[in-house]
Design an enzyme around this catalytic site. Structure first.
Site, mmCIF file in Angstrom:
data_model
loop_
_atom_site.group_PDB
_atom_site.id
_atom_site.type_symbol
_atom_site.label_atom_id
_atom_site.label_comp_id
_atom_site.label_asym_id
_atom_site.label_seq_id
_atom_site.Cartn_x
_atom_site.Cartn_y
_atom_site.Cartn_z
ATOM 1 C CD GLN C 48 0.474 -0.572 3.261
ATOM 2 O OE1 GLN C 48 1.303 -1.224 2.661
ATOM 3 N NE2 GLN C 48 0.322 -0.696 4.560
ATOM 4 N N GLY C 49 2.123 1.141 0.414
ATOM 5 C CA GLY C 49 3.000 2.299 0.375
ATOM 6 C C GLY C 49 3.275 2.922 1.727
ATOM 7 C CB ALA C 87 -9.370 -0.303 10.540
ATOM 8 N N GLY C 285 -6.861 7.826 5.758
ATOM 9 C CA GLY C 285 -6.694 6.675 4.875
ATOM 10 C C GLY C 285 -7.707 6.632 3.754
ATOM 11 C CD GLU C 288 -10.876 -0.958 5.318
ATOM 12 O OE1 GLU C 288 -11.526 -1.970 5.553
ATOM 13 O OE2 GLU C 288 -10.371 -0.248 6.192
#
Ligand code: FES
Ligand code: FES
Lengths: 451, 172, 344
Positions: C48-49, C87, C285, C288
């Protein structure tokens, strides 16, 4: 650089530069810099767990249950142990510590002991000098099962007298959300839509199947390398299963070929640790794609009934819903996934009155756990279906209808929590309005036929 | 190990001559990964579906998980390790980094090998042709867009660097 | 007949764990005499980095080049515990702990700089490789020289940052209370074409307006959005996990189909930045939020095309033909009677 000398202070003060203010643009933040991990990856030099190799390394392999729900009457490993090159054949009897683990509650068996609860549950493990011997040994293990009645849907699992997947019953968790007065909310509604939504399971399919590598170092520390979303939780669970002090276990994450939630659970870590501990040799255990899909977690299938009301002005007045989530044979994160779903069932909108119930239910299906979206993805299928249908029935533009009802700073979520200024839903919807204009699109223009 | 099943693998791998006596009857993927420790070639499925094991055999793209190792005897094999190094990236590799087409990286070696194969056959591909060229390579992270644009960017750079039109004609 | 439609879908997502579950992170950072820094954080790089993101935050906070950062992640033998990677919390929680580690390291650095520059340490800012008095710009020292000076004088050159967003729990009976530390937001738009003869749904266009708070690395945010939406598309239309009598029948990539390059449109990421004061540089984030609204967005586009709603996943050609009444539905359907609303 030779900066460590006694005259440093003079040197240090030499550089004079123009003023920099606190407010000017960022130097690193907001820039698409080259990823730290990308050069090794693009040249094939990055080391993933399955790429690890050590002198004396053994190859691990797992025997998975073929039964959805069955008592294990006996396991005969003698033929497997006699295969040339086989160094260990382990069953639940060989676990030095507790045969229990689980990301939220330890309801899962490292190796099935007296009973299996899903097709794909690990029953025995083997370590051998090469993968062919390991495969042959696995095929020689004789497991005698006594099949039990099983349940394959949350509805069947909740019927009175249904076979119990776990002794404490088939309901893992019931979440209740109660806000406002649901009856009054529906009384105020001019229009109510009610539907059932059904979402299926989904496999994470990270391109790297699960794998683990373990060895004991010169200090006697058990080292476990894997692709994991939480090394520290793995360490704790390995130590408990192997009856080791936690500080004698080290877990390190290798370059990882995707996780998407599935590698939050323990995958190969405890099994490969057991094999290394018992043989004293380095062991590598790589799941085949099929084994990974059979044994690891997936996205929860869900069934949702929901009704949503809006008044003549197009304002939402109430939502009521009930959710049945199939969490499969073990809890994994099924408690929190289905709980989160109940809270998010209404989506990013303000409902003065909100009532939802969700049941996370054990079945004899494969395990369902964390997967990108975590229950909210399943909720979105419902709330966006409901909202769109309401907009259509009210004759309103779907984006306008959403903007009219979306959460804003000061409005409350289903839990009563007030939204702050970081409430961005309206901005994302307005961005879509701009996008439509930019691209000369409009939602009403359809349907359009192009035979 | 079955002593009778030993075979002699004589071939060229990434430009170097290899001669080894190893257990036969396995896949080219096992020979590369387990015997030569060239682990840049990945295994995502073992059944020819994901493309992460793509290598070149005598200049042709093959799936190493479906190729018996014996087929490579006397051949020239190119793997990701022979394509470019961290200090000397191949334009396809550099463009993938530049576009942001690498996330977990598990699909990346196979993607690079498929892209090289495509650009050899078709140095000036359309977006549709690039999509077609990598449609046997699964990526679960990127959504493909940045990989596709990366390959397009590499094609343009390679075109600019090579004398105009020479390669393309031979394909058409 | 081929019918086209456009649909939208939105989502909100409570970031982090909520419900009093431990939700914390620790980052350690060390300053070398040459001014480069090493960062230790127990969270995992999944692809994801995360490593890049934390390095960018540290570089910004210390005012040093990104190239001067090096990071070690997720190793219980080396790194502090940073909690899980899930999450969509990494940017938010692990990112904040990295900023706090920088601030912890900056304290002794500012003290020494204050001594050397004969100025108030509180007035010093770290930017562009310099440590400088914001009121009197002529008083400044290079970060590199200050680093050397720290080592020469035996000052503390290690910083640690702990950040927790562990919430209280909501009420057991009503779930009322503050459930999450913050929320993420996204809305998507899809254009589809439905072939009513074959049941095939083709997504021609998929745009995702995703609120990143602040995009620390725009290309990585785009990558999350593009990849996330494609996973959502797979869930909506293709990925058919067939479980019969408890057995996952198609547990192979030849029978369980995930999207290939030929199955997906070029996803258009529309990054929206609604500053979140609790996030590092306002960020939160996106992993998701990028996946969540895709399936219903596609289903709403199908409804726009057909006038008929899809209320199940995945909408494979076979299931679409059943919806259109062109194939007989043999499976027993769950009805409203099977699902009574529980009592208040
Ligand atoms: S491993 Fe060869 S195609 Fe997947
Ligand atoms: S980058 Fe992860 S599979 Fe392609």
């Amino acid at each position: 650089m030779t900066i460590l000398n006694e005259t440093l202070q003079e040197e240090e003060l030499k550089i004079q530069t123009p003023s920099i203010s606190r407010k000017d643009e960022y130097e690193s933040v907001g820039k698409s810099v080259l990823r730290k991990d990308s050069v090794p990856k693009v040249t094939g030099k990055a080391i993933y767990t399955g790429d690890l190799h050590m002198p004396g390394m053994l190859f691990g392999k797992v025997l998975l249950s073929t039964q959805a729900h069955a008592l294990i009457k006996s396991i005969d490993v003698s033929a497997a142990a006699a295969v040339p090159g086989v160094k260990a054949v382990l069953t639940s009897r060989d676990i030095p510590g507790e045969n229990a683990f689980g990301i939220a509650i330890p309801d899962q068996q490292v190796l099935a002991e007296t009973k299996v609860r899903y097709i794909g549950e690990p029953v025995a493990i083997v370590a051998a000098e090469d993968i062919f011997a390991a495969e042959q040994a696995i095929s020689q293990i004789q497991v005698e099962y006594e099949p039990l009645p099983a349940v394959f849907s949350p509805f069947d699992a909740l019927k009175p007298g249904a076979p119990a997947v776990h002794a404490k019953g088939n309901i893992l968790y019931h979440t209740k959300v109660r806000k406002g007065n649901i009856e009054r909310g529906f009384d105020e509604a001019a229009i109510i839509v009610e539907n059932i939504y059904r979402t299926s399971g989904q496999d994470h399919a990270p391109i790297e199947p699960e794998a683990g590598f373990a060895w004991i170092d010169a200090e006697g520390v058990l080292n476990v390398f894997s692709g994991t979303q939480y090394a520290f939780r793995d360490r704790r669970q390995i130590a408990i299963a192997l009856n080791l002090p936690m500080n004698r276990v080290r877990v390190a994450n290798m370059t990882m070929g995707g996780g998407f939630g599935r590698k939050d659970d323990v995958t190969a870590e405890i099994l490969v640790a057991l094999l290394a501990w018992k043989t004293g040799r380095p062991v590598r255990l790589v799941y085949s794609r099929h084994e990974a899909m059979m044994s690891q977690t997936h996205r929860h299938p869900t069934y949702t009934r929901v009704r949503t009301g809006a008044n003549k002005e197009g304002k939402l007045t109430a939502m009521e819903g009930v959710i049945y989530g199939d969490t499969g044979a073990y809890a994994s994160l099924g408690l929190f996934v289905i709980k989160k779903m109940a809270l998010h069932l209404g989506g990013p909108y303000y409902y003065p009155n909100y009532k939802s119930d969700s049941f996370s239910v054990y079945t004899n299906n494969p395990i369902f756990g964390a997967f990108r979206g975590f229950g909210v993805l399943q909720a979105a299928v419902s709330h966006e279906g409901q909202i769109d249908e309401l907009a259509e029935k009210l004759g309103m533009d779907p984006i306008e209808f959403r903007l009219r009802n979306c959460l804003r700073p000061g409005l409350s979520f289903s839990t009563g929590q007030l939204m702050t200024n970081a409430c961005g839903i309206a901005t994302t919807l307005e961005r879509l309005q701009d996008y439509l204009v930019e691209n000369g699109l409009s939602i009403e223009l359809h349907p359009e036929v192009s035979a | 190990m079955d002593e009778n099943n030993l075979i002699k693998m004589e071939l060229t791998v990434n430009g170097e001559a290899v001669s080894m006596i190893v257990k036969g009857g396995r896949r080219l993927l096992d020979f590369l990964r387990d015997d030569l420790h060239l682990t840049g070639t990945k295994e995502g499925c073992g059944e020819g579906e994901c493309g992460s094991c793509t290598v070149h055999l005598d200049g042709q793209s093959v799936l190493a998980c479906l190729t018996p190792m014996e087929r490579a005897i006397g051949c020239s094999v190119l793997t990701i390790e022979g394509v470019g190094s961290p200090t000397n990236l191949h334009p396809v590799q550099a463009a993938l980094l530049d576009e942001g087409g690498v996330q977990c990286g598990m699909c990346t070696p196979g993607m690079v090998m498929s892209a090289l194969d495509l650009l050899e056959r078709n140095p000036d591909p359309t977006i549709e042709e690039i999509i077609e060229g990598i449609s046997g390579n699964l990526c679960r992270c990127t959504g493909y867009k940045k990989i596709i644009y990366g390959i397009q960017q590499a094609a343009q750079e390679l075109q600019a660097a090579s004398p105009a039109g020479t390669v393309k004609e031979s394909v058409e | 007949m081929k019918l086209r439609g456009i649909g939208v879908g939105s989502m909100m997502y409570g970031l982090g764990y909520g419900f009093a579950r431990p939700d914390f992170s620790t980052t350690d950072i060390e300053l070398a005499p040459d001014g480069t820094v090493t960062i230790w954080n127990g969270a995992s790089e999944l692809g994801q980095g995360l490593q890049t993101l934390l390095c960018q935050l540290v570089a910004e906070e210390l005012g040093i080049p990104y190239e001067d950062t090096f990071i070690i992640t997720a190793d219980t033998g080396r790194t502090p515990d940073a909690g899980p990677v899930s999450a969509s919390r990494s940017t938010y929680v692990q990112g904040n702990s990295a900023l706090k580690a920088c601030r912890d390291l900056k304290k002794p650095m500012a003290e020494l700089a204050g001594e050397l520059l004969k100025t108030d340490p509180d007035q010093l800012i770290f930017k562009k490789g310099l440590v400088q008095d914001q009121n009197e710009p002529s008083r400044s020292i290079s970060f590199t020289n200050l680093a050397g000076g720290m080592h020469q004088r035996g000052r503390r050159v290690r910083g640690s940052g702990y950040h927790s967003i562990t919430t209280g729990d909501v009420d057991k009976e009503t779930s009322q209370g503050d459930a999450y530390a913050t929320y993420a937001w996204a809305s998507q738009l899809a254009e589809v074409e439905v072939d009513t003869e074959t049941g095939q749904v083709t997504v021609l266009r998929l745009a995702s307006a995703t609120d990143a708070g602040k995009a620390i690395n725009p290309k990585m945010v785009e990558g999350q959005i593009e990849g996330g939406a494609v996973q959502g598309l797979g869930f909506a239309l293709m990925e058919d996990m067939k479980i019969e009598q408890g057995e996952f029948k198609n547990a192979k990539l030849s029978t369980y189909l995930i999207p290939t390059a030929a199955d997906v449109p070029m996803v258009e990421p529309l990054i929206v930045e609604v500053y979140d004061p609790t996030g590092p540089y306002g960020a939160k984030g996106v992993a998701e939020p990028a996946t969540i609204p895709t399936a219903p967005t596609i289903f709403n586009a199908i409804a726009n095309a057909l006038g008929q709603r899809v209320r199940f996943t995945p909408a494979t050609p076979e299931k679409m033909l059943k919806l259109l009444g062109k194939l007989e539905e043999k499976e027993e359907q769950i009805t409203i009677e099977d699902m009574p609303y529980p009592e208040p």
